[in-house]
Motif scaffolding. Structure first.
Motif, PDB file in Angstrom:
ATOM      1  N   ARG A  63       0.818  -1.218   0.000  1.00 15.73           N
ATOM      2  CA  ARG A  63       0.000   0.000   0.000  1.00 15.73           C
ATOM      3  C   ARG A  63       0.848   1.262   0.000  1.00 15.73           C
ATOM      4  N   GLY A  64       2.171   1.107   0.133  1.00 14.57           N
ATOM      5  CA  GLY A  64       3.048   2.265   0.107  1.00 14.57           C
ATOM      6  C   GLY A  64       3.548   2.604  -1.282  1.00 14.57           C
ATOM      7  N   MET A  65       3.076   1.863  -2.310  1.00 14.24           N
ATOM      8  CA  MET A  65       3.549   2.104  -3.671  1.00 14.24           C
ATOM      9  C   MET A  65       2.453   2.751  -4.511  1.00 14.24           C
ATOM     10  N   ASN A  66       2.707   3.954  -4.963  1.00 18.24           N
ATOM     11  CA  ASN A  66       1.780   4.586  -5.885  1.00 18.24           C
ATOM     12  C   ASN A  66       1.823   3.888  -7.235  1.00 18.24           C
ATOM     13  N   VAL A  67       0.681   3.787  -7.875  1.00 14.31           N
ATOM     14  CA  VAL A  67       0.594   3.224  -9.215  1.00 14.31           C
ATOM     15  C   VAL A  67      -0.140   4.225 -10.091  1.00 14.31           C
ATOM     16  N   ASN A  68       0.466   4.581 -11.206  1.00 16.80           N
ATOM     17  CA  ASN A  68      -0.131   5.535 -12.127  1.00 16.80           C
ATOM     18  C   ASN A  68      -1.098   4.774 -13.038  1.00 16.80           C
ATOM     19  N   CYS A  69      -2.395   4.942 -12.772  1.00 13.27           N
ATOM     20  CA  CYS A  69      -3.432   4.225 -13.526  1.00 13.27           C
ATOM     21  C   CYS A  69      -3.972   5.051 -14.693  1.00 13.27           C
ATOM     22  N   GLU A  70      -3.204   6.025 -15.134  1.00 12.68           N
ATOM     23  CA  GLU A  70      -3.611   6.873 -16.258  1.00 12.68           C
ATOM     24  C   GLU A  70      -3.913   6.018 -17.493  1.00 12.68           C
ATOM     25  N   ARG A  98      -9.255  -0.088 -11.230  1.00 12.86           N
ATOM     26  CA  ARG A  98      -9.117   0.560  -9.931  1.00 12.86           C
ATOM     27  C   ARG A  98      -7.990  -0.143  -9.166  1.00 12.86           C
ATOM     28  N   TYR A  99      -7.334   0.609  -8.307  1.00 10.52           N
ATOM     29  CA  TYR A  99      -6.169   0.102  -7.579  1.00 10.52           C
ATOM     30  C   TYR A  99      -6.607  -0.356  -6.192  1.00 10.52           C
ATOM     31  N   VAL A 100      -6.392  -1.645  -5.909  1.00 14.52           N
ATOM     32  CA  VAL A 100      -6.787  -2.249  -4.642  1.00 14.52           C
ATOM     33  C   VAL A 100      -5.534  -2.695  -3.893  1.00 14.52           C
ATOM     34  N   SER A 101      -5.477  -2.417  -2.602  1.00 15.98           N
ATOM     35  CA  SER A 101      -4.366  -2.884  -1.784  1.00 15.98           C
ATOM     36  C   SER A 101      -4.897  -3.327  -0.439  1.00 15.98           C
ATOM     37  N   TRP A 102      -4.099  -4.111   0.282  1.00 13.98           N
ATOM     38  CA  TRP A 102      -4.488  -4.441   1.645  1.00 13.98           C
ATOM     39  C   TRP A 102      -3.346  -4.114   2.590  1.00 13.98           C
TER      40      TRP A 102
END
Length: 293
Positions: A59-66, A71-75
């Motif tokens: 969850r500490g990693m940004n992901v550029n979903c441009e 959708r970006y899911v993390s736990w």
């Protein structure tokens, strides 16, 4: 995500770590630099533009979903660090774990982490305490070792001892790293297992293993433990300010608890419950995505 890809056995951009596929360091660095994820994976031969979800336990990693519909899911593994702003949905294991979220639009759901629960087979208990880790920075290991010496109670310590700082004695014995089978054997036979976390953590699979074989747990009344342990039912809360006396009482009262009741309390964290919780969470996310379109 790799269903239908003919190169699944050797996916480009991934590497095998402990028999599981994970992204390579170079791909991780590209994602972390906020390069568009679609461009990164396109360069590896994957078209992710039609995927619904991107899932990561970091969850500490940004992901550029441009340019993606995903959708970006993390736990929330680990402690209480913040959650980066690009996470759309965060799944947590327990209410106490709720971390700082940098994005007010991030939605939070609940999941369960679990293990296969064996049938309950009571065995003759031995008079000793078992602790499956010896890492002083994370657990009150030295305190338990000193307790064993002071009260002349046998304590067996196993597992990692990476910091090597614990001073053991003739009552507190360190047996090194052991197999999973040996670990379960000790959990079955010991009178009490100690899991006294000092560091922030979100869950303990060792606790599930202990409960599943009917062994009570001594822990602090903090972190995730109040959701897992009922004092004097399937374990004991140890008072930090009265450590010796409260742990001594737990040790002497451990055999008064019903092993089968302790075993039953582990079913909340079974493999089946884990799978069900993850699938339910992903279904809710997919439904929410449909509603937002």
């Amino acid at each position: 995500g790799f269903e239908g890809y003919t190169d699944f056995d050797r996916p480009r951009g991934f590497e095998s770590v402990k028999n599981e596929w994970t992204i390579s360091e170079s791909v991780y660095n590209r994602l972390h630099s906020m390069e568009p994820a679609k461009d990164i994976f396109r360069s590896l031969g994957y078209d992710i533009t039609q995927f619904d979800l991107i899932v990561s336990h970091n969850r500490g990693m940004n992901v550029n979903c441009e340019g993606l519909k995903a959708r970006y899911v993390s736990w929330a593994t680990g402690g209480f660090e913040g959650v980066v702003s690009s996470v759309d949905y965060l799944l947590i294991y327990n209410d106490h774990q709720y971390p700082k979220i940098n994005n007010p639009k991030t939605k939070v759901g609940k999941i369960v982490i679990g293990k296969p629960i064996p049938n309950f087979c009571p065995v003759e208990r031995k008079d000793y305490i078992f602790q499956c880790t010896a890492i002083k920075d994370c657990f009150s290991v030295q305190e338990v070792a000193d307790f064993c010496e002071k009260n002349e109670i046998l304590g067996i310590f196993a597992g990692p001892n990476s910091d090597g700082q614990v001073i053991f004695n003739r009552y507190a014995q360190y047996i090194g790293e052991i197999s999973e089978e040996e670990k379960i054997g000790h959990l079955k036979r010991c009178r009490l297992t100690t899991l006294l976390h000092k560091a922030h953590t979100c869950f303990s699979l060792s606790a599930v293993e202990a409960l599943s074989v009917g062994t009570p747990i001594a822990c602090y009344n903090q972190l995730f433990w109040p959701e897992m342990i009922a004092h004097q039912r399937n374990g004991f809360f140890i008072d930090k300010n009265n450590f010796n006396q409260s742990l001594l009482e737990a040790y002497h009262n451990a055999d008064k608890l019903d092993g089968f009741d302790i075993h039953l309390s582990s079913y909340r964290y079974s493999e089946e419950q884990m799978c069900f919780s993850f699938m339910s969470a992903f279904r809710e996310i997919m439904e929410d995505i449909k509603k937002s379109k």
